[in-house]
Design a protein around this motif. Structure first.
Motif, PDB file in Angstrom:
ATOM      1  N   GLU A   1     -97.326 -52.692  34.294  1.00 26.92           N
ATOM      2  CA  GLU A   1     -97.913 -54.027  34.941  1.00 26.92           C
ATOM      3  C   GLU A   1     -97.692 -54.052  36.372  1.00 26.92           C
ATOM      4  O   GLU A   1     -98.712 -54.535  37.271  1.00 26.92           O
ATOM      5  CB  GLU A   1     -96.723 -55.059  34.382  1.00 26.92           C
ATOM      6  N   ASP A   2     -97.067 -53.375  36.790  1.00 28.65           N
ATOM      7  CA  ASP A   2     -96.908 -53.369  38.682  1.00 28.65           C
ATOM      8  C   ASP A   2     -98.283 -52.328  39.034  1.00 28.65           C
ATOM      9  O   ASP A   2     -98.768 -52.869  40.028  1.00 28.65           O
ATOM     10  CB  ASP A   2     -95.679 -52.409  39.008  1.00 28.65           C
TER      11      ASP A   2
ATOM     12  N   LEU B   1    -103.966 -54.700  29.087  1.00 31.16           N
ATOM     13  CA  LEU B   1    -103.454 -55.633  30.326  1.00 31.16           C
ATOM     14  C   LEU B   1    -104.910 -56.419  30.964  1.00 31.16           C
ATOM     15  O   LEU B   1    -105.871 -55.662  30.898  1.00 31.16           O
ATOM     16  CB  LEU B   1    -102.647 -55.218  31.436  1.00 31.16           C
TER      17      LEU B   1
ATOM     18  N   ARG C   1     -93.602 -50.585  30.594  1.00 32.51           N
ATOM     19  CA  ARG C   1     -94.288 -51.915  30.565  1.00 32.51           C
ATOM     20  C   ARG C   1     -94.132 -52.304  32.013  1.00 32.51           C
ATOM     21  O   ARG C   1     -95.164 -52.687  32.488  1.00 32.51           O
ATOM     22  CB  ARG C   1     -94.093 -53.075  29.625  1.00 32.51           C
TER      23      ARG C   1
ATOM     24  N   PHE D   1    -100.428 -50.265  26.015  1.00 37.21           N
ATOM     25  CA  PHE D   1    -100.399 -51.831  26.675  1.00 37.21           C
ATOM     26  C   PHE D   1    -101.924 -52.193  26.964  1.00 37.21           C
ATOM     27  O   PHE D   1    -102.559 -51.411  27.877  1.00 37.21           O
ATOM     28  CB  PHE D   1     -99.519 -51.587  28.210  1.00 37.21           C
TER      29      PHE D   1
ATOM     30  N   ARG E   1    -106.304 -57.671  37.394  1.00 37.36           N
ATOM     31  CA  ARG E   1    -106.220 -58.641  38.250  1.00 37.36           C
ATOM     32  C   ARG E   1    -107.009 -58.801  39.471  1.00 37.36           C
ATOM     33  O   ARG E   1    -107.113 -59.682  40.328  1.00 37.36           O
ATOM     34  CB  ARG E   1    -104.614 -58.733  39.083  1.00 37.36           C
TER      35      ARG E   1
END
Length: 72
Positions: A69-70, A8, A65, A6, A11
């Protein structure tokens, strides 16, 4: 074995630059059952997080995933 990868976007702001020299891998945690090991190392792409999962349980890519993502 199933291998999942993954890539990503982070953030949050990237961390401050590290000291010179190659990054050293560090074992971050192992769950109580001993079935999960997490290895984190600095990458060459600021603002990106690459997570690779190797598991014997096939067919859980969507679940992994969501968890990754969390976490990211």
């Amino acid at each position: 074995m199933e291998r999942l990868s993954f890539d990503l976007e982070c953030r949050t702001a990237p961390p401050a630059p590290a000291a010179p020299g190659p990054p050293l891998p560090v074992v971050v945690g192992v769950v109580g059952s001993g079935n999960l090991e997490v290895l984190v190392e600095a990458g060459a792409r600021p603002g990106r997080c690459l997570v690779e999962v190797t598991t014997s349980a096939r067919g859980f890519g969507d679940t992994w995933r969501a968890v990754v993502e969390d976490f990211v």
